[in-house]
Design a protein around this motif. Structure first.
Motif, PDB file in Angstrom:
ATOM      1  N   LEU A 104       0.832  -1.205   0.000  1.00  0.00           N
ATOM      2  CA  LEU A 104       0.000   0.000   0.000  1.00  0.00           C
ATOM      3  C   LEU A 104       0.866   1.254   0.000  1.00  0.00           C
ATOM      4  O   LEU A 104       0.532   2.255  -0.655  1.00  0.00           O
ATOM      5  CB  LEU A 104      -0.911  -0.023   1.224  1.00  0.00           C
ATOM      6  N   ALA A 105       2.007   1.191   0.722  1.00  0.00           N
ATOM      7  CA  ALA A 105       2.904   2.344   0.748  1.00  0.00           C
ATOM      8  C   ALA A 105       3.469   2.609  -0.641  1.00  0.00           C
ATOM      9  O   ALA A 105       3.559   3.770  -1.073  1.00  0.00           O
ATOM     10  CB  ALA A 105       4.037   2.091   1.738  1.00  0.00           C
ATOM     11  N   VAL A 106       3.811   1.539  -1.356  1.00  0.00           N
ATOM     12  CA  VAL A 106       4.309   1.712  -2.725  1.00  0.00           C
ATOM     13  C   VAL A 106       3.223   2.337  -3.600  1.00  0.00           C
ATOM     14  O   VAL A 106       3.481   3.237  -4.416  1.00  0.00           O
ATOM     15  CB  VAL A 106       4.784   0.364  -3.293  1.00  0.00           C
ATOM     16  N   TYR A 107       1.945   1.880  -3.399  1.00  0.00           N
ATOM     17  CA  TYR A 107       0.856   2.477  -4.187  1.00  0.00           C
ATOM     18  C   TYR A 107       0.706   3.962  -3.873  1.00  0.00           C
ATOM     19  O   TYR A 107       0.506   4.783  -4.784  1.00  0.00           O
ATOM     20  CB  TYR A 107      -0.464   1.749  -3.920  1.00  0.00           C
ATOM     21  N   PHE A 108       0.783   4.320  -2.576  1.00  0.00           N
ATOM     22  CA  PHE A 108       0.668   5.734  -2.205  1.00  0.00           C
ATOM     23  C   PHE A 108       1.733   6.557  -2.917  1.00  0.00           C
ATOM     24  O   PHE A 108       1.447   7.644  -3.435  1.00  0.00           O
ATOM     25  CB  PHE A 108       0.831   5.909  -0.690  1.00  0.00           C
ATOM     26  N   PHE A 109       2.970   6.017  -2.924  1.00  0.00           N
ATOM     27  CA  PHE A 109       4.049   6.751  -3.570  1.00  0.00           C
ATOM     28  C   PHE A 109       3.791   6.911  -5.061  1.00  0.00           C
ATOM     29  O   PHE A 109       3.962   7.996  -5.626  1.00  0.00           O
ATOM     30  CB  PHE A 109       5.380   6.029  -3.342  1.00  0.00           C
ATOM     31  N   LEU A 110       3.337   5.829  -5.713  1.00  0.00           N
ATOM     32  CA  LEU A 110       3.097   5.896  -7.159  1.00  0.00           C
ATOM     33  C   LEU A 110       1.926   6.811  -7.476  1.00  0.00           C
ATOM     34  O   LEU A 110       1.886   7.441  -8.535  1.00  0.00           O
ATOM     35  CB  LEU A 110       2.823   4.492  -7.702  1.00  0.00           C
ATOM     36  N   ALA A 111       0.946   6.904  -6.549  1.00  0.00           N
ATOM     37  CA  ALA A 111      -0.216   7.750  -6.818  1.00  0.00           C
ATOM     38  C   ALA A 111       0.091   9.218  -6.586  1.00  0.00           C
ATOM     39  O   ALA A 111      -0.721  10.069  -6.926  1.00  0.00           O
ATOM     40  CB  ALA A 111      -1.386   7.314  -5.934  1.00  0.00           C
ATOM     41  N   GLY A 112       1.250   9.531  -5.979  1.00  0.00           N
ATOM     42  CA  GLY A 112       1.615  10.927  -5.805  1.00  0.00           C
ATOM     43  C   GLY A 112       1.441  11.438  -4.396  1.00  0.00           C
ATOM     44  O   GLY A 112       1.212  12.632  -4.204  1.00  0.00           O
ATOM     45  N   ALA A 113       1.514  10.543  -3.405  1.00  0.00           N
ATOM     46  CA  ALA A 113       1.415  10.975  -2.010  1.00  0.00           C
ATOM     47  C   ALA A 113       2.612  10.421  -1.246  1.00  0.00           C
ATOM     48  O   ALA A 113       2.475   9.488  -0.467  1.00  0.00           O
ATOM     49  CB  ALA A 113       0.105  10.491  -1.392  1.00  0.00           C
ATOM     50  N   TYR A 147     -10.756   2.333  -6.297  1.00  0.00           N
ATOM     51  CA  TYR A 147     -11.992   2.297  -5.511  1.00  0.00           C
ATOM     52  C   TYR A 147     -12.429   0.860  -5.248  1.00  0.00           C
ATOM     53  O   TYR A 147     -12.884   0.515  -4.150  1.00  0.00           O
ATOM     54  CB  TYR A 147     -13.106   3.049  -6.242  1.00  0.00           C
ATOM     55  N   GLY A 148     -12.289   0.011  -6.278  1.00  0.00           N
ATOM     56  CA  GLY A 148     -12.641  -1.398  -6.095  1.00  0.00           C
ATOM     57  C   GLY A 148     -11.796  -2.060  -5.014  1.00  0.00           C
ATOM     58  O   GLY A 148     -12.305  -2.797  -4.174  1.00  0.00           O
ATOM     59  N   VAL A 179     -10.095   2.476   3.803  1.00  0.00           N
ATOM     60  CA  VAL A 179     -10.443   3.895   3.870  1.00  0.00           C
ATOM     61  C   VAL A 179      -9.303   4.755   3.331  1.00  0.00           C
ATOM     62  O   VAL A 179      -9.520   5.719   2.578  1.00  0.00           O
ATOM     63  CB  VAL A 179     -10.786   4.276   5.323  1.00  0.00           C
ATOM     64  N   LEU A 180      -8.050   4.389   3.692  1.00  0.00           N
ATOM     65  CA  LEU A 180      -6.897   5.170   3.227  1.00  0.00           C
ATOM     66  C   LEU A 180      -6.771   5.119   1.709  1.00  0.00           C
ATOM     67  O   LEU A 180      -6.498   6.138   1.064  1.00  0.00           O
ATOM     68  CB  LEU A 180      -5.615   4.642   3.870  1.00  0.00           C
ATOM     69  N   VAL A 181      -6.975   3.920   1.123  1.00  0.00           N
ATOM     70  CA  VAL A 181      -6.909   3.802  -0.338  1.00  0.00           C
ATOM     71  C   VAL A 181      -7.956   4.709  -0.987  1.00  0.00           C
ATOM     72  O   VAL A 181      -7.689   5.380  -1.988  1.00  0.00           O
ATOM     73  CB  VAL A 181      -7.114   2.334  -0.768  1.00  0.00           C
ATOM     74  N   ASN A 182      -9.144   4.763  -0.375  1.00  0.00           N
ATOM     75  CA  ASN A 182     -10.201   5.626  -0.912  1.00  0.00           C
ATOM     76  C   ASN A 182      -9.763   7.088  -0.922  1.00  0.00           C
ATOM     77  O   ASN A 182      -9.925   7.799  -1.924  1.00  0.00           O
ATOM     78  CB  ASN A 182     -11.451   5.444  -0.053  1.00  0.00           C
ATOM     79  N   PHE A 183      -9.189   7.549   0.193  1.00  0.00           N
ATOM     80  CA  PHE A 183      -8.736   8.943   0.266  1.00  0.00           C
ATOM     81  C   PHE A 183      -7.689   9.238  -0.794  1.00  0.00           C
ATOM     82  O   PHE A 183      -7.784  10.239  -1.517  1.00  0.00           O
ATOM     83  CB  PHE A 183      -8.149   9.234   1.650  1.00  0.00           C
ATOM     84  N   ALA A 225      -6.951   7.636  -3.551  1.00  0.00           N
ATOM     85  CA  ALA A 225      -7.432   7.530  -4.929  1.00  0.00           C
ATOM     86  C   ALA A 225      -8.230   8.762  -5.326  1.00  0.00           C
ATOM     87  O   ALA A 225      -8.216   9.174  -6.491  1.00  0.00           O
ATOM     88  CB  ALA A 225      -8.281   6.278  -5.088  1.00  0.00           C
ATOM     89  N   THR A 226      -8.923   9.377  -4.370  1.00  0.00           N
ATOM     90  CA  THR A 226      -9.730  10.549  -4.713  1.00  0.00           C
ATOM     91  C   THR A 226      -8.859  11.772  -4.982  1.00  0.00           C
ATOM     92  O   THR A 226      -9.025  12.445  -5.997  1.00  0.00           O
ATOM     93  CB  THR A 226     -10.704  10.864  -3.557  1.00  0.00           C
ATOM     94  N   ASP A 227      -7.903  12.056  -4.069  1.00  0.00           N
ATOM     95  CA  ASP A 227      -7.094  13.258  -4.225  1.00  0.00           C
ATOM     96  C   ASP A 227      -5.727  13.001  -3.589  1.00  0.00           C
ATOM     97  O   ASP A 227      -5.541  13.254  -2.395  1.00  0.00           O
ATOM     98  CB  ASP A 227      -7.802  14.438  -3.532  1.00  0.00           C
ATOM     99  N   PRO A 228      -4.775  12.482  -4.383  1.00  0.00           N
ATOM    100  CA  PRO A 228      -3.513  12.028  -3.794  1.00  0.00           C
ATOM    101  C   PRO A 228      -2.759  13.117  -3.038  1.00  0.00           C
ATOM    102  O   PRO A 228      -2.373  12.919  -1.888  1.00  0.00           O
ATOM    103  CB  PRO A 228      -2.715  11.556  -5.009  1.00  0.00           C
ATOM    104  N   ALA A 229      -2.544  14.272  -3.668  1.00  0.00           N
ATOM    105  CA  ALA A 229      -1.707  15.285  -3.018  1.00  0.00           C
ATOM    106  C   ALA A 229      -2.468  16.008  -1.914  1.00  0.00           C
ATOM    107  O   ALA A 229      -1.911  16.305  -0.858  1.00  0.00           O
ATOM    108  CB  ALA A 229      -1.215  16.278  -4.062  1.00  0.00           C
ATOM    109  N   GLY A 230      -3.755  16.294  -2.161  1.00  0.00           N
ATOM    110  CA  GLY A 230      -4.501  17.088  -1.187  1.00  0.00           C
ATOM    111  C   GLY A 230      -4.889  16.330   0.066  1.00  0.00           C
ATOM    112  O   GLY A 230      -5.125  16.942   1.110  1.00  0.00           O
ATOM    113  N   SER A 231      -4.965  14.994  -0.040  1.00  0.00           N
ATOM    114  CA  SER A 231      -5.459  14.231   1.113  1.00  0.00           C
ATOM    115  C   SER A 231      -4.335  13.724   2.005  1.00  0.00           C
ATOM    116  O   SER A 231      -4.581  12.955   2.924  1.00  0.00           O
ATOM    117  CB  SER A 231      -6.288  13.053   0.627  1.00  0.00           C
TER     118      SER A 231
END
Lengths: 179, 94
Positions: free
Chosen positions: A40-49, B6-7, B40-44, B46-52
């Motif tokens: 999940l951490a890798v996904y967060f990084f790839l998604a831009g967070a 989201y899935g 819940v974290l994945v949902n946040f 996925a919606t807005d990566p930088a802002g959330s």
């Protein structure tokens, strides 16, 4: 290749989650939970967070896994023995995994500019936009530490406890014997 | 991509809820709590990566505190009753 990476990482997260729920062995399910956190951490990084990714890797994959292992070693005797025997392997695997993720993140990281910009906007958002939340989290952490200390503490003075209960027990036993 | 995220969020949430409802052991139930919060974290994200990021970081810390306290409750219950089996422990399970 890089475009397919988020999909693969999300699939890996769900797979690790399934193993964590379905496995009969606690050690397997806890380590799968840790693997899901790393994916999940890798996904967060790839998604831009990236900052959320660092927190997920350090807190969720590190701290919470250690807490789960600690509780298992306190409560389940046979699993605790296996943790004791396999300690070096488990610690080595965990450290190796974290190191691998760190190297991958460092290698993929866009140099200098993007990171600095994200850092400042994140700090602004956190300290000015969410200052009430930060205060609430600080209080929550304090309350949580107090609760954990209170819940897991042994009785303060077991010696006085036993001397306080034993004479009464003996006296009642004697009375029963006499009567 | 976002639809897939989201899935995955819904899948993690359902996995966590299933583990909470059907789990026979306190540790399995807490693993379910962890998985649901990950959904819940994945949902946040996925919606807005930088802002959330701010709310995601705060949620991760809250989650860690909650799990630490619940594990403390588990240790206290184990010391009191000598088991972590929910069937043996609770009258709230069915």
């Amino acid at each position: 290749m890089i475009e397919q990476l988020p999909t693969a990482v999300l699939g890996l997260t769900v797979l690790f989650g399934l193993v964590a729920v379905a496995a009969r062995d606690f050690l397997v399910s806890i380590l799968s939970l840790s693997g899901a956190s790393v994916a999940l951490a890798v996904y967060f990084f790839l998604a831009g967070a990236p900052i959320a990714a660092v927190f997920e890797a350090v807190v969720a994959a590190g701290l919470i896994t250690v807490l789960f292992l600690f509780v298992i070693s306190l409560t389940e005797a046979d699993t605790a023995e296996r943790i004791e025997r396999g300690k070096l392997t488990v610690v080595g695997l965990a450290l190796g995994g974290l190191l691998g993720v760190g190297i991958a993140v460092w290698a993929l990281l866009d140099p200098v500019a993007s990171e600095a910009a994200t850092g400042t906007t994140f700090a602004q958002a956190l300290w000015s936009g969410r200052s009430v939340d930060l205060l609430a989290v600080t209080i929550l952490m304090f309350v949580g530490v107090l609760a954990v200390v209170r819940l897991t503490a042994e009785r303060l003075d077991p010696v006085t406890d036993t001397t306080a209960t034993q004479p009464g027990d003996r006296a009642s036993g004697q009375q029963e014997g006499e009567s | 991509m976002t639809a897939l995220a989201y899935g995955v969020a819904v899948a993690l949430l359902v996995l966590g809820l299933a583990s909470i409802v059907a789990g026979r052991n306190v540790v399995k139930t807490l693993i379910g709590v962890e998985l649901a919060s990950k959904g819940v974290l994945v949902n946040f994200v996925a919606t807005d990566p930088a802002g959330s990021q701010g709310i995601v970081v705060i949620l991760i810390v809250i989650d860690a505190v909650v799990v630490a306290v619940l594990l403390g409750v588990a240790v206290a219950a184990y010391r009191q009753y000598g088991t972590l089996d929910l069937d043996a422990l609770g009258r709230l399970t069915w």
